[in-house]
Design an enzyme around this catalytic site. Sequence first.
Site, PDB file in Angstrom:
ATOM      1  N   GLY A  21       0.758  -1.211   0.054  1.00  0.00           N
ATOM      2  CA  GLY A  21      -0.026  -0.065  -0.039  1.00  0.00           C
ATOM      3  C   GLY A  21       0.875   1.256  -0.014  1.00  0.00           C
ATOM      4  N   GLY A  22       0.305   2.433   0.236  1.00  0.00           N
ATOM      5  CA  GLY A  22       0.933   3.527   0.253  1.00  0.00           C
ATOM      6  C   GLY A  22       2.197   3.743   1.345  1.00  0.00           C
ATOM      7  N   MET A  23       1.955   2.894   2.331  1.00  0.00           N
ATOM      8  CA  MET A  23       3.087   3.170   3.387  1.00  0.00           C
ATOM      9  C   MET A  23       4.031   2.091   3.575  1.00  0.00           C
ATOM     10  SD  MET A  23       2.960   6.162   4.747  1.00  0.00           S
ATOM     11  CE  MET A  23       3.755   5.831   6.327  1.00  0.00           C
ATOM     12  N   GLY A  24       3.824   1.118   2.423  1.00  0.00           N
ATOM     13  CA  GLY A  24       4.819  -0.076   2.529  1.00  0.00           C
ATOM     14  C   GLY A  24       4.139  -1.298   2.029  1.00  0.00           C
ATOM     15  N   VAL A  26       3.452  -5.659   3.250  1.00  0.00           N
ATOM     16  CA  VAL A  26       3.157  -6.535   4.217  1.00  0.00           C
ATOM     17  C   VAL A  26       3.784  -7.876   3.629  1.00  0.00           C
ATOM     18  CG1 VAL A  26       1.536  -7.764   5.711  1.00  0.00           C
ATOM     19  CG2 VAL A  26       1.454  -5.268   5.219  1.00  0.00           C
ATOM     20  N   LYS A  41       5.354  -6.000   8.631  1.00  0.00           N
ATOM     21  CA  LYS A  41       4.818  -4.705   7.777  1.00  0.00           C
ATOM     22  C   LYS A  41       6.149  -3.934   7.472  1.00  0.00           C
ATOM     23  CE  LYS A  41       2.006  -0.754   7.271  1.00  0.00           C
ATOM     24  NZ  LYS A  41       0.792   0.139   7.751  1.00  0.00           N
ATOM     25  N   ASP A 142      -8.805   5.116   8.103  1.00  0.00           N
ATOM     26  CA  ASP A 142      -8.718   4.637   6.637  1.00  0.00           C
ATOM     27  C   ASP A 142      -9.541   3.207   6.758  1.00  0.00           C
ATOM     28  OD1 ASP A 142      -7.989   4.716   4.136  1.00  0.00           O
ATOM     29  OD2 ASP A 142      -6.207   3.780   4.699  1.00  0.00           O
TER      30      ASP A 142
END
Length: 238
Positions: A21-24, A26, A41, A142
């Site tokens: 996703g936008g932050m990394g 998994v 993550k 979110d």
Amino acid sequence: MSAPGEMIGGRFTLLAPLGSGGMGTVWRARDEVLHREVALKEVRPPDPAMTGPEAAATLRERVLREARALARLSHPHVVTIHQIVDAGAGTHPWIVMELVPGESLADRLQRGPLLPQEAATLGRQLLAALRSAHAAGIHHRDVKPANILLRTDPGVPGPPSAVLTDFGIAALQGSTALTATGDLIGSPEYIAPERVRGRDDHPASDLWSLGLVLYVAVEGHSPLRRAARRPAPRTRAG
């Protein structure tokens, strides 16, 4: 970039990516000490150009925020966090979480909508998870199908249960905002109108997002997506 077989923190071996996703990203990983599989993550900045000291410090604080948010919650429908792997400056932090067997609600909806009874069951579980978070002073910010996992326990009959995950942009009440003024945090399609306008300090905004998720789960499409309007037919004068 990380790759299968890489050892993280001298303890966790990466097996395969589960999603990004936008932050990394998994990863499915193996805990070589406890001999169990976990979810790791890998937290990276959404923009590769954000590599300066200030951006790195902001990212690290976001990771700590997620860890603290999850650590304050103990609920069957909220993902459990085990620990943080932080090798210090110049490295990307990792969050070690329970590995939830099953798929995301987003994946499930690719095969078609849910029955109303199924959506109602998931809705009650997610509502309980959000109430627990709100009672601890945590706003998820979110809530969307990709952040809802459907736990399926082998050998246990019955439908899957919902697990709310990815509190990476959760806002603890009283904490300092980490985004510049005007930045939009979250997935636009599921953001409550007041959050779009910059007023996001009320837990009801999470409930608005949950309501939209349940609508999409049953109807198979978002009520915010309108079909393109067809031009009116021309008429001949006279």
